[in-house]
Design a protein around this motif. Structure first.
Motif, PDB file in Angstrom:
ATOM      1  N   PHE A 272       0.664  -1.294   0.046  1.00 24.98           N
ATOM      2  CA  PHE A 272      -0.032   0.338  -0.198  1.00 24.98           C
ATOM      3  C   PHE A 272       0.891   1.372   0.071  1.00 24.98           C
ATOM      4  CE2 PHE A 272      -2.938  -3.097   2.437  1.00 24.98           C
ATOM      5  CZ  PHE A 272      -4.345  -2.952   1.643  1.00 24.98           C
ATOM      6  N   ILE A 273       1.077   2.456  -1.021  1.00 22.98           N
ATOM      7  CA  ILE A 273       1.055   3.621  -0.787  1.00 22.98           C
ATOM      8  C   ILE A 273       0.361   4.418  -1.044  1.00 22.98           C
ATOM      9  CG2 ILE A 273       2.793   4.800  -2.105  1.00 22.98           C
ATOM     10  CD1 ILE A 273       4.657   2.594  -3.549  1.00 22.98           C
ATOM     11  N   GLU A 274      -0.035   5.668   0.104  1.00 21.59           N
ATOM     12  CA  GLU A 274      -0.541   6.525   0.058  1.00 21.59           C
ATOM     13  C   GLU A 274      -0.229   7.826  -0.585  1.00 21.59           C
ATOM     14  OE1 GLU A 274      -3.089   8.100   4.061  1.00 21.59           O
ATOM     15  OE2 GLU A 274      -1.064   8.079   4.218  1.00 21.59           O
ATOM     16  N   ALA A 275      -0.619   8.117  -1.536  1.00 21.74           N
ATOM     17  CA  ALA A 275       0.114   9.591  -2.709  1.00 21.74           C
ATOM     18  C   ALA A 275      -1.440  10.108  -2.828  1.00 21.74           C
ATOM     19  CB  ALA A 275       0.241   8.836  -3.105  1.00 21.74           C
ATOM     20  N   HIS A 276      -1.297  11.533  -2.804  1.00 21.57           N
ATOM     21  CA  HIS A 276      -2.115  12.665  -2.754  1.00 21.57           C
ATOM     22  C   HIS A 276      -3.342  11.987  -2.219  1.00 21.57           C
ATOM     23  CE1 HIS A 276       1.150  14.233  -5.280  1.00 21.57           C
ATOM     24  NE2 HIS A 276       1.012  12.785  -6.105  1.00 21.57           N
ATOM     25  N   GLY A 277      -3.201  11.921  -0.549  1.00 22.15           N
ATOM     26  CA  GLY A 277      -4.543  12.014  -0.116  1.00 22.15           C
ATOM     27  C   GLY A 277      -5.576  10.469  -0.291  1.00 22.15           C
ATOM     28  N   ARG A 278      -5.075   9.600  -1.317  1.00 21.49           N
ATOM     29  CA  ARG A 278      -5.292   8.281  -1.173  1.00 21.49           C
ATOM     30  C   ARG A 278      -4.522   6.815  -1.493  1.00 21.49           C
ATOM     31  NH1 ARG A 278      -6.313   6.228  -6.985  1.00 21.49           N
ATOM     32  NH2 ARG A 278      -5.380   7.253  -8.896  1.00 21.49           N
ATOM     33  N   VAL A 279      -5.038   5.370  -1.174  1.00 17.65           N
ATOM     34  CA  VAL A 279      -4.369   4.664  -1.305  1.00 17.65           C
ATOM     35  C   VAL A 279      -4.027   4.246  -2.234  1.00 17.65           C
ATOM     36  CG1 VAL A 279      -4.032   2.489  -0.130  1.00 17.65           C
ATOM     37  CG2 VAL A 279      -4.411   4.320   1.195  1.00 17.65           C
ATOM     38  N   ARG A 280      -3.132   3.738  -2.839  1.00 19.35           N
ATOM     39  CA  ARG A 280      -2.412   3.119  -4.030  1.00 19.35           C
ATOM     40  C   ARG A 280      -2.029   1.214  -3.496  1.00 19.35           C
ATOM     41  NH1 ARG A 280      -0.989   6.581  -7.724  1.00 19.35           N
ATOM     42  NH2 ARG A 280      -1.425   4.672  -9.993  1.00 19.35           N
ATOM     43  N   ILE A 281      -2.353   0.874  -4.289  1.00 19.75           N
ATOM     44  CA  ILE A 281      -2.198  -1.051  -4.447  1.00 19.75           C
ATOM     45  C   ILE A 281      -0.890  -0.839  -5.765  1.00 19.75           C
ATOM     46  CG2 ILE A 281      -2.651  -3.829  -4.289  1.00 19.75           C
ATOM     47  CD1 ILE A 281      -5.681  -2.218  -3.468  1.00 19.75           C
ATOM     48  N   VAL A 282       0.703  -1.608  -5.334  1.00 16.40           N
ATOM     49  CA  VAL A 282       1.545  -2.412  -5.808  1.00 16.40           C
ATOM     50  C   VAL A 282       1.575  -3.408  -6.118  1.00 16.40           C
ATOM     51  CG1 VAL A 282       2.130   0.085  -6.084  1.00 16.40           C
ATOM     52  CG2 VAL A 282       3.034  -1.309  -4.367  1.00 16.40           C
ATOM     53  N   ASP A 283       2.526  -4.666  -6.724  1.00 17.57           N
ATOM     54  CA  ASP A 283       3.022  -5.623  -6.352  1.00 17.57           C
ATOM     55  C   ASP A 283       1.789  -6.689  -7.057  1.00 17.57           C
ATOM     56  OD1 ASP A 283       4.268  -8.042  -6.394  1.00 17.57           O
ATOM     57  OD2 ASP A 283       5.000  -7.220  -4.254  1.00 17.57           O
ATOM     58  N   TYR A 284       1.696  -7.433  -7.983  1.00 15.24           N
ATOM     59  CA  TYR A 284       0.214  -8.117  -8.614  1.00 15.24           C
ATOM     60  C   TYR A 284       1.440  -9.551  -9.028  1.00 15.24           C
ATOM     61  CZ  TYR A 284      -2.539  -3.890  -7.684  1.00 15.24           C
ATOM     62  OH  TYR A 284      -3.060  -3.236  -7.845  1.00 15.24           O
ATOM     63  N   GLN A 285       1.884  -9.550  -7.843  1.00 15.65           N
ATOM     64  CA  GLN A 285       2.580 -10.569  -7.991  1.00 15.65           C
ATOM     65  C   GLN A 285       1.848 -12.112  -8.174  1.00 15.65           C
ATOM     66  OE1 GLN A 285       6.363 -11.379  -5.927  1.00 15.65           O
ATOM     67  NE2 GLN A 285       5.927 -13.395  -6.100  1.00 15.65           N
ATOM     68  N   LEU A 286       0.821 -12.241  -6.779  1.00 17.54           N
ATOM     69  CA  LEU A 286      -0.262 -13.026  -6.734  1.00 17.54           C
ATOM     70  C   LEU A 286      -1.771 -13.020  -7.265  1.00 17.54           C
ATOM     71  CD1 LEU A 286       1.513 -14.471  -3.623  1.00 17.54           C
ATOM     72  CD2 LEU A 286       0.841 -16.043  -4.986  1.00 17.54           C
ATOM     73  N   SER A 287      -1.811 -11.867  -7.918  1.00 20.71           N
ATOM     74  CA  SER A 287      -3.371 -11.612  -7.968  1.00 20.71           C
ATOM     75  C   SER A 287      -4.167 -12.432  -9.182  1.00 20.71           C
ATOM     76  CB  SER A 287      -3.188 -10.399  -9.673  1.00 20.71           C
ATOM     77  OG  SER A 287      -2.227 -10.820 -10.015  1.00 20.71           O
TER      78      SER A 287
END
Length: 301
Positions: free
Chosen positions: A185-200
């Motif tokens: 989880f990375i919080e940027a510009h007031g919202r949370v983004r999700i990274v790393d889709y290795q097991l999606s």
């Protein structure tokens, strides 16, 4: 054999049309991840994928991971994919706060909102089941004589009982990340983004919530808050379902670390055995809790 990281960096420089420097980002245990930048301040994220990860079931086949990363970007949650390279990706560099467990617990509504946004986006090309993953890791450990924690296989019957209990209520699968440790989880510009889709993969959203709870060490009150924030209602059966999925997260990812330690080159500064032991202790603590039976009853209603 050419170094895949050096080859990828050369391709980045060619794509950018100018020299680049790179700084490896620690935290990812499977693939090579680096921030690359030019002299005039442009920055991107380079993700070089290790084929061994897919071969051992620790992640998706490379083409699927790349495809799902593109889909997550289309949902507005993942980093934008700027360029695809052989076995690697150049991604948008999200300049923000990488969360840790306390930060996730402090941002439950925003984390739930990010999960909902991903789940409402386009479907992934593949499906995911934590029970299939559990069975696959058990088989790998047996086939390669990898040491599972003491007493691990004694929980097989309980795992099957959890699986049967969760199957009593149909929950529509949605595109899930399935590996939401706090650092993804990375919080940027007031919202949370999700990274790393290795097991999606498309999965029960209650596993996504349970995995968040397991990775960020939620207590039962935190689980209740997360479930209510995600579904918009208080439902004891859904809360119990999320808690059972948290147990399955800890049990299954215990073996993820066992398999990674036994079959893939390890990072020297990370203790895979200690991480496996920690997750197993959390799982067995929940499984032996006096309230486990009530949890199963509630989830089965």
């Amino acid at each position: 054999m050419p170094d895949p990281v050096a080859s990828a960096l050369g391709l980045v420089a060619s794509w950018a049309g100018r020299p680049v420097t790179h700084t490896r980002i620690k935290g990812g245990l499977s693939h090579y991840i680096a921030r690359v930048e030019t002299d005039d301040g442009d920055r991107w994220l380079l993700r070089v994928l290790d084929p061994k990860i897919a071969a051992t079931g620790l992640g998706l086949p490379l083409d699927q991971e790349i495809a799902n990363t593109v889909v997550a970007a289309e949902a507005g949650v993942g980093a934008r994919v700027l360029h695809e390279l052989p076995g690697a990706l150049i991604l948008e560099y999200i300049d923000g706060l990488t969360l840790d467990a306390p930060a996730v617990r402090a941002r439950i509504p925003r984390v739930a909102q990010a999960a909902r946004a991903l789940h409402a986006g386009p479907r992934f090309a593949n499906d995911f089941s934590i029970f299939r993953k559990y069975d696959g890791f058990v088989a790998l450990c047996r086939d390669h004589d990898l040491p599972m924690p003491e007493g691990f296989t004694e929980w097989t019957g309980t795992v099957r009982a959890i699986q049967e209990t969760l199957a009593k209520r149909h929950i529509t699968d949605v595109p899930c990340h399935n590996d939401l440790l706090p650092e993804n989880f990375i919080e940027a510009h007031g919202r949370v983004r999700i990274v790393d889709y290795q097991l999606s993969g498309n999965n029960d959203p209650c596993f996504e919530l349970g995995d968040i709870a397991a990775e960020a060490s939620f207590d039962p009150d935190d689980v209740e808050r997360l479930t209510r924030a995600y579904f918009g209602t208080h439902d004891e059966a859904l809360i119990a379902r999320v808690r059972l999925n948290a147990i399955m997260s800890n049990l299954t990812w215990t073996l993820w670390f066992v398999v990674h330690h036994g079959l893939v080159a390890q990072q020297r500064d990370f203790d895979y055995n200690a991480e496996a032991a920690t997750k197993y202790a959390k799982a067995t603590g929940d499984l032996t809790d006096p309230g486990f039976g009530s949890l199963m009853d509630a989830a089965g209603r």
